[in-house]
Design a protein around this motif. Sequence first.
Motif, PDB file in Angstrom:
ATOM      1  N   LEU A  52      59.791  91.692  -1.849  1.00 37.36           N
ATOM      2  CA  LEU A  52      58.759  90.813  -1.293  1.00 37.36           C
ATOM      3  C   LEU A  52      57.776  91.620  -0.455  1.00 37.36           C
ATOM      4  N   THR A  53      56.534  91.213  -0.502  1.00 37.08           N
ATOM      5  CA  THR A  53      55.515  91.838   0.343  1.00 37.08           C
ATOM      6  C   THR A  53      55.697  91.342   1.777  1.00 37.08           C
ATOM      7  N   PRO A  54      55.111  92.034   2.743  1.00 37.88           N
ATOM      8  CA  PRO A  54      55.178  91.524   4.120  1.00 37.88           C
ATOM      9  C   PRO A  54      54.636  90.096   4.242  1.00 37.88           C
ATOM     10  N   GLN A  55      53.571  89.791   3.540  1.00 41.15           N
ATOM     11  CA  GLN A  55      53.004  88.443   3.582  1.00 41.15           C
ATOM     12  C   GLN A  55      53.988  87.423   3.020  1.00 41.15           C
ATOM     13  N   GLU A  56      54.653  87.763   1.931  1.00 48.29           N
ATOM     14  CA  GLU A  56      55.636  86.856   1.336  1.00 48.29           C
ATOM     15  C   GLU A  56      56.824  86.649   2.268  1.00 48.29           C
ATOM     16  N   ARG A  57      57.251  87.717   2.951  1.00 49.53           N
ATOM     17  CA  ARG A  57      58.350  87.582   3.925  1.00 49.53           C
ATOM     18  C   ARG A  57      57.935  86.671   5.067  1.00 49.53           C
ATOM     19  N   LEU A  58      56.695  86.827   5.526  1.00 46.35           N
ATOM     20  CA  LEU A  58      56.186  85.966   6.592  1.00 46.35           C
ATOM     21  C   LEU A  58      56.149  84.517   6.133  1.00 46.35           C
TER      22      LEU A  58
ATOM     23  N   LEU B 196      54.326  96.641  21.684  1.00 41.76           N
ATOM     24  CA  LEU B 196      54.667  96.217  20.327  1.00 41.76           C
ATOM     25  C   LEU B 196      55.971  95.431  20.315  1.00 41.76           C
ATOM     26  N   ALA B 197      55.986  94.414  19.458  1.00 44.56           N
ATOM     27  CA  ALA B 197      57.186  93.599  19.265  1.00 44.56           C
ATOM     28  C   ALA B 197      57.470  93.540  17.766  1.00 44.56           C
ATOM     29  N   PRO B 198      58.749  93.592  17.388  1.00 43.97           N
ATOM     30  CA  PRO B 198      59.065  93.521  15.954  1.00 43.97           C
ATOM     31  C   PRO B 198      58.851  92.115  15.416  1.00 43.97           C
ATOM     32  N   THR B 199      58.293  92.032  14.218  1.00 46.98           N
ATOM     33  CA  THR B 199      58.115  90.758  13.536  1.00 46.98           C
ATOM     34  C   THR B 199      58.550  90.938  12.087  1.00 46.98           C
ATOM     35  N   VAL B 200      58.548  89.861  11.331  1.00 46.07           N
ATOM     36  CA  VAL B 200      58.960  89.948   9.929  1.00 46.07           C
ATOM     37  C   VAL B 200      57.989  90.761   9.096  1.00 46.07           C
ATOM     38  N   ILE B 201      56.774  90.989   9.597  1.00 40.74           N
ATOM     39  CA  ILE B 201      55.802  91.785   8.847  1.00 40.74           C
ATOM     40  C   ILE B 201      55.492  93.108   9.543  1.00 40.74           C
ATOM     41  N   GLY B 202      56.371  93.535  10.433  1.00 37.60           N
ATOM     42  CA  GLY B 202      56.185  94.803  11.130  1.00 37.60           C
ATOM     43  C   GLY B 202      55.833  94.584  12.585  1.00 37.60           C
TER      44      GLY B 202
END
Length: 105
Positions: free
Chosen positions: A13-19, A68-74
């Motif tokens: 999955l792309t980062p956008q799809e994961r988001l 910076l904080a971790p998110t599902v898209i980095g």
Amino acid sequence: MEMPDILGNLSALTPQERLEMALASANQTYVNEHHDDSMEMLAADYLAVRHETLDLLQQFTDDQLTALAPTVIGDQAVGNLFAGRAEHAATHMPGLRGRFRWLLP
């Protein structure tokens, strides 16, 4: 263990799809938990969370907002996370105001 083919390759999955998947899951969880709530209760909850978010935002220092904080898209800057949520909410407000004018400020 390999996932069944019908589910696809989740690691591809792309980062956008994961988001999108993460947001859809969070949205569905909220719908499930609040299915029987009245509109008045939903509006009151929304306004309370909005107030708490604004109070929290005022407590951040400039350095904390750029951290910076971790998110599902980095990793993303904390301030950008707040701004992104506010921008997203703003896109929904015109439609909500039209439908629920009596509930919203």
